[in-house]
Design an enzyme around this catalytic site. Sequence first.
Site, mmCIF file in Angstrom:
data_model
loop_
_atom_site.group_PDB
_atom_site.id
_atom_site.type_symbol
_atom_site.label_atom_id
_atom_site.label_comp_id
_atom_site.label_asym_id
_atom_site.label_seq_id
_atom_site.Cartn_x
_atom_site.Cartn_y
_atom_site.Cartn_z
ATOM 1 N N THR A 43 0.851 -1.198 0.000
ATOM 2 C CA THR A 43 0.000 0.000 0.000
ATOM 3 C C THR A 43 0.880 1.239 0.000
ATOM 4 O OG1 THR A 43 -1.915 1.039 1.061
ATOM 5 C CG2 THR A 43 -0.173 0.241 2.520
ATOM 6 N N CYS A 44 0.258 2.401 -0.129
ATOM 7 C CA CYS A 44 1.005 3.662 -0.173
ATOM 8 C C CYS A 44 1.563 4.009 1.205
ATOM 9 C CB CYS A 44 0.113 4.803 -0.655
ATOM 10 S SG CYS A 44 -0.404 4.629 -2.375
ATOM 11 N N ASP A 45 2.695 4.688 1.192
ATOM 12 C CA ASP A 45 3.307 5.199 2.421
ATOM 13 C C ASP A 45 3.660 6.654 2.159
ATOM 14 O OD1 ASP A 45 4.479 5.320 4.955
ATOM 15 O OD2 ASP A 45 6.454 4.829 4.159
ATOM 16 N N GLY A 66 6.137 6.546 -1.934
ATOM 17 C CA GLY A 66 6.512 5.577 -0.909
ATOM 18 C C GLY A 66 5.542 4.407 -0.840
#
Length: 419
Positions: free
Chosen positions: A399-401, A407
């Site tokens: 998933t997105c960070d 990220g």
Amino acid sequence: MERKVLIVEGRQFRTESDYAQAKRDKELIDKIRGETDFGDREALERLRNDLRGGRYKFMTLLGRDFLDEVEELLKKSRADNPAAGTAGRRPDARHPGFPGQKKGMRAGSRNASLASGRQAPGQAGNSGGKKNRFGRQSSGRDTVVDERFVAEELRKREKRRKLTIFVCSLAAACCLGYFGIYSYYIYRTRSTYQKMSELKEKTAAAASQADTGPLYTLDGDPEDREVLDEYKNLLLQNKKLIGWVKIDDTNIDYPVMQTSDNEYYLDHNLNQEYDKNGTIFMDKDCDVLKPSTNYILYGHHMKSGQMFGQLDLYKKQSFYEEHPYIQFDTIYEKGTYQVMYVFRSRVYKETEIVFKYYQFIDANSEQEFDSNMAEMAEMSLYDTGVTAEYGDQLLTLSTCDYQETDGRFVVVAKKIAKE
């Protein structure tokens, strides 16, 4: 709550802004008084001309009051000494309009009574000109000009006030609209997946009797592998269904889709409707029938906690220790996976020579597999003590960070045998 009274030089002001402007005007007036000899007729005439000519910029009616005060002093001076003409008179610390004034005392300190609407002693009945609507004496022409200026300023302020209200109202309407749409998507998404979850748990007697036809991999080769009963009804609703992922004590309990386009389910739900929440989906290059070495699942990191919004709970080792297992079923078989690595990464440029977890789908050799395991172990936030060997089935959740541009937050697990 009692409203604060805002008064400067006998005038009352409605707003803090007007009050602040009045205080600035008073400071300027006090400065002019300190620099001007009010006993010198020529100095008064120069000051009167400067005030009329706009040398000093006043923001409130205190400026008009000060001009009226100067003109009154000039008229008084002419009345007391008509022979003086315009040649002026010798500066005197005592102004004839203020009998008994002590030597060295500025006349302006007594003249404040004029600015507050009160006449100084000895001035009663000396009108010299008609009063304006503010109760001040001045020439008719100058009063009209000043009132027009004040009216224009008031119109400008009212226009700015209405424009501010309009802009704020428009912004509020847009925010409410966005919030309404966002809330609708959340409600629709939760409702849809709740119904699917309930359908998944029901027996699939009707679906088992229905002819779903042959199932196909992405290359189109027919397969005879049997679909699990609990997914037959769901598969009838959406042929893109490939499995189901679940993590205890989180919102992660979703069907997993797969298409030949990794972009589609970023903004579509499983009913092919536009949805900013998107859908959990498997990388297009993964194959559950061969199967691939590594199943990679993608999902948005939603602030509402939906999709993979709670995947980053694994950044705390304490959460991992309480939730070491992830349930992932393909439509053909159930699977329990044990978490091995938790790390942060990002999407790299194609030209960058670096380990890219999202390209690790199949290992062609044991050496390649071990190399990838070593890379992920090096990046892991903590040591779980769990390792994998060549031939193990892996599961990667991504998933997105938002700690960096592009990220990603990643959790990698390996399939374990049922107890």
